[in-house]
Design a protein around this motif. Sequence first.
Motif, PDB file in Angstrom:
ATOM      1  N   PRO A 270      58.505  61.598  -3.223  1.00  0.00           N
ATOM      2  CA  PRO A 270      59.429  60.674  -3.889  1.00  0.00           C
ATOM      3  C   PRO A 270      59.833  61.076  -5.307  1.00  0.00           C
ATOM      4  CG  PRO A 270      57.634  59.482  -2.831  1.00  0.00           C
ATOM      5  CD  PRO A 270      57.261  60.928  -2.815  1.00  0.00           C
ATOM      6  N   ASN A 271      59.094  61.996  -5.927  1.00  0.00           N
ATOM      7  CA  ASN A 271      59.411  62.373  -7.309  1.00  0.00           C
ATOM      8  C   ASN A 271      60.519  63.414  -7.403  1.00  0.00           C
ATOM      9  OD1 ASN A 271      58.124  64.662  -6.413  1.00  0.00           O
ATOM     10  ND2 ASN A 271      56.498  64.643  -7.961  1.00  0.00           N
ATOM     11  N   GLY A 272      61.109  63.772  -6.257  1.00  0.00           N
ATOM     12  CA  GLY A 272      62.219  64.720  -6.268  1.00  0.00           C
ATOM     13  C   GLY A 272      61.808  66.164  -6.139  1.00  0.00           C
ATOM     14  N   SER A 273      60.510  66.441  -6.114  1.00  0.00           N
ATOM     15  CA  SER A 273      60.067  67.826  -5.923  1.00  0.00           C
ATOM     16  C   SER A 273      60.338  68.249  -4.478  1.00  0.00           C
ATOM     17  CB  SER A 273      58.582  67.969  -6.250  1.00  0.00           C
ATOM     18  OG  SER A 273      57.796  67.241  -5.321  1.00  0.00           O
ATOM     19  N   PRO A 274      60.554  69.529  -4.236  1.00  0.00           N
ATOM     20  CA  PRO A 274      60.933  69.994  -2.894  1.00  0.00           C
ATOM     21  C   PRO A 274      59.746  70.137  -1.947  1.00  0.00           C
ATOM     22  CG  PRO A 274      60.909  71.838  -4.399  1.00  0.00           C
ATOM     23  CD  PRO A 274      60.590  70.624  -5.228  1.00  0.00           C
ATOM     24  N   ILE A 275      58.884  69.139  -1.914  1.00  0.00           N
ATOM     25  CA  ILE A 275      57.743  69.122  -1.004  1.00  0.00           C
ATOM     26  C   ILE A 275      58.070  68.205   0.169  1.00  0.00           C
ATOM     27  CG2 ILE A 275      55.324  68.479  -0.710  1.00  0.00           C
ATOM     28  CD1 ILE A 275      55.715  70.998  -2.348  1.00  0.00           C
ATOM     29  N   LEU A 276      57.873  68.700   1.373  1.00  0.00           N
ATOM     30  CA  LEU A 276      58.153  67.960   2.597  1.00  0.00           C
ATOM     31  C   LEU A 276      56.897  67.907   3.443  1.00  0.00           C
ATOM     32  CD1 LEU A 276      60.273  66.701   4.614  1.00  0.00           C
ATOM     33  CD2 LEU A 276      60.585  69.034   5.490  1.00  0.00           C
ATOM     34  N   VAL A 277      56.584  66.708   3.972  1.00  0.00           N
ATOM     35  CA  VAL A 277      55.453  66.544   4.884  1.00  0.00           C
ATOM     36  C   VAL A 277      56.010  66.174   6.255  1.00  0.00           C
ATOM     37  CG1 VAL A 277      53.376  65.227   5.432  1.00  0.00           C
ATOM     38  CG2 VAL A 277      53.854  65.873   3.063  1.00  0.00           C
ATOM     39  N   SER A 278      55.469  66.788   7.296  1.00  0.00           N
ATOM     40  CA  SER A 278      55.908  66.517   8.663  1.00  0.00           C
ATOM     41  C   SER A 278      54.723  66.063   9.508  1.00  0.00           C
ATOM     42  CB  SER A 278      56.549  67.763   9.274  1.00  0.00           C
ATOM     43  OG  SER A 278      55.670  68.875   9.207  1.00  0.00           O
ATOM     44  N   ALA A 279      55.005  65.153  10.451  1.00  0.00           N
ATOM     45  CA  ALA A 279      53.996  64.634  11.374  1.00  0.00           C
ATOM     46  C   ALA A 279      54.442  64.948  12.794  1.00  0.00           C
ATOM     47  CB  ALA A 279      53.843  63.125  11.195  1.00  0.00           C
TER      48      ALA A 279
END
Length: 351
Positions: free
Chosen positions: A109-118
């Motif tokens: 949510p902070n705008g960093s390009p981190i993505l989590v997938s489930a």
Amino acid sequence: MTHGRASVTHSCKTSERKSRGGKVETWSRGAAKEKTLECGQIVWGLAFSAWPAAEDGDTDPACAVGLPCLVLATGLNDGQIKVWEVQTGHLLFSLLGHQDVVRDLSFAPNGSPILVSASRDKTLRVWDLSRDGRQVQVLSGHVQWVYCCSISPDCSMLCSAAGEKSALLWSMRSYTLIRKLEGHQSSVVSCDFSPDSALLVTASYDACVIMWDPYTGEQLRTLRHVPLYSVLDSSSEIHTSSLRSVCFSPEGLYLATVADDRLLRIWALELRSPVAFAPMTNGLCCMYFPHGGFIATGTRDGHVQFWTAPRVLSSLKHLCRKALRTFLTTYQVLALPIPRKLKEFLTYRTF
């Protein structure tokens, strides 16, 4: 579930033009331009993120120089994740690693390009899009398909829900398991953090939403879904035990839930019964508009419906609590030299 593409239907004649990157542009006289991203697979999960504008000297930037852009990640039936720049339809990344359906996605949510997938392969994966989409971590611990993942607004925690009676809480700093949240009597299928990261809610097939303190693991309250038979068609068989989705409102004072009893419910945090209902069929998911006032719900029959939600002017007390809890954990609040009742209010033990 969307079968390979998504588009908007108008009652006027349209024309299409295929463009580079798998995008179809559709437009009509007097209508806003549409975009269709051709994913080539059933689309199970979606997540948006706003990326900052590129700077002079950036190599292969996702956004144009000086212009921020909107990025969309799509979780596909074959385990791929495709990440798109929405305005141009340009495919930025194809992320490979999952061995089964990617069921849910969550950007930091902070705008960093981190993505989590489930995924149905029973894992969560963490991707760093600033490093060419590199997979930085695989989180294992579930024994069933992972349905849902949610990153806390302060980006310190990750919650995941699978077809199990518990949810798992992970550290986004060390990518290790913090605790298992046990209390439901059936499969947990949805989870969401409050805007200040001080609360976590989980929804289950046991017809209950449990509100947790994610820092201590304490159950703060349980919201039980009681069927309203007067609203429903009594001639049909409805599995009222199946809760499908839960989400917080942007100001953090309300919850929305979707269940198989054909109702969208709105709950006020300080109450244990709903404050508003709306009849709906085949509901699967719900999400508040980021600025409040509206809720979108998704259905099995391929529709997205929009509902007017209660608007509230937050009290000064709640605004102060929300501001403090944005950067103070429960343990830090309890260590403050302040009266006990104020500590209870700040940690949501009282409302």
